[in-house]
Design a protein around this motif. Structure first.
Motif, short mmCIF file in Angstrom:
data_model
loop_
_atom_site.label_atom_id
_atom_site.label_comp_id
_atom_site.label_asym_id
_atom_site.label_seq_id
_atom_site.Cartn_x
_atom_site.Cartn_y
_atom_site.Cartn_z
N TYR A 1 39.34 -11.13 11.80
CA TYR A 1 39.93 -11.22 10.47
C TYR A 1 39.28 -10.23 9.51
O TYR A 1 38.14 -9.81 9.70
N GLU B 1 40.01 -10.16 2.03
CA GLU B 1 40.61 -9.39 0.94
C GLU B 1 39.61 -9.04 -0.17
O GLU B 1 39.79 -8.08 -0.90
N GLU C 1 44.55 -17.23 9.51
CA GLU C 1 45.50 -16.32 8.86
C GLU C 1 46.01 -16.89 7.54
O GLU C 1 46.50 -18.01 7.48
N GLY C 2 45.85 -16.11 6.47
CA GLY C 2 46.39 -16.48 5.17
C GLY C 2 45.59 -17.52 4.40
O GLY C 2 45.97 -17.87 3.29
N GLU D 1 41.98 -14.06 0.19
CA GLU D 1 42.69 -14.38 1.43
C GLU D 1 42.08 -13.68 2.63
O GLU D 1 41.43 -12.65 2.50
N TYR E 1 43.06 -12.26 6.58
CA TYR E 1 44.19 -11.80 7.39
C TYR E 1 43.71 -11.28 8.74
O TYR E 1 42.59 -10.76 8.85
N THR F 1 47.08 -5.20 8.05
CA THR F 1 47.04 -6.65 8.21
C THR F 1 48.36 -7.13 8.80
O THR F 1 49.41 -6.52 8.60
N GLN G 1 50.79 -10.33 8.80
CA GLN G 1 51.08 -11.55 8.08
C GLN G 1 52.31 -12.20 8.67
O GLN G 1 53.23 -11.50 9.09
N LYS H 1 58.05 -14.50 6.63
CA LYS H 1 58.49 -15.57 5.74
C LYS H 1 60.01 -15.61 5.78
O LYS H 1 60.66 -14.58 5.95
N GLY I 1 50.30 -5.78 5.60
CA GLY I 1 49.72 -5.71 4.26
C GLY I 1 49.19 -4.33 3.98
O GLY I 1 49.87 -3.35 4.07
#
Length: 171
Positions: free
Chosen positions: A61, A64, A135-136, A143, A145, A153, A155, A158, A170
């Motif tokens: 990971y 951020e 994740e997230g 955050e 990722y 990144t 993600q 959605k 990202g």
């Protein structure tokens, strides 16, 4: 009977002693005396796609909150998000770009593996190889990722509401 037991002990002691002498004569091969290798960074398929993982298959990971290649995850944070510690530049597994690997010095003096300039971490909530449960998450002020071999990144997608974008990629 006692002579036989004593002879067995002597023989076992002689074998162990000889093995130690042979190891010392050849420079030793235990991991304690071997030159340290860099941590391994590889690629593995997960539910999020192909992501970076460590030598045990644990997802890597990025945080951020990290800036300019320096870790912002200290003290309590590292208990949940252990850094990838590597004395030398990490080794590239299949699918990993060697040129994107590096190290940064942490506040505690240890060297942490980086990818595309981002310090790398695992997550204690991932109990099995390939899990991506971190994740997230928003822990310790920012955050977290997972990272793809591209250095971007990953993600989760959605649900689309008719707009543009897939939710992937990202930075």
């Amino acid at each position: 009977m006692n002579k036989m037991l004593s002879l067995r002990r002597f023989t076992l002691g002689a074998i162990v002693g000889a093995a130690v002498l042979v190891g010392a004569a050849h420079g030793g091969t235990s991991s304690a005396t071997r030159a340290p290798k860099g941590a391994l960074v590889a690629v593995r398929k997960t539910t999020l796609g192909s992501v970076l993982v460590d030598a045990r298959g644990r997802t890597l990971y990025v945080f951020e909150k990290d800036r300019k290649g320096m870790s912002a995850c200290e003290t309590a944070c590292v208990k949940f998000w252990p850094p990838i510690v590597s004395r030398t530049t990490p080794r590239a597994g299949k699918g990993v770009h060697t040129s994107m690997l590096g190290v940064t010095k942490r506040q505690d003096g240890r060297r942490q593996g980086t990818y595309a300039g981002h310090p790398l971490y695992t997550f204690v909530g991932d109990k099995n190889p390939g899990q991506t449960s971190g994740e997230g998450l928003t822990n310790f002020g920012a955050e977290w990722y997972v990272l793809a071999a591209s250095g971007r990144t990953v993600q989760p997608s959605k649900p689309s509401s008719g707009g543009y974008g897939s939710g992937g990629g990202g930075w």
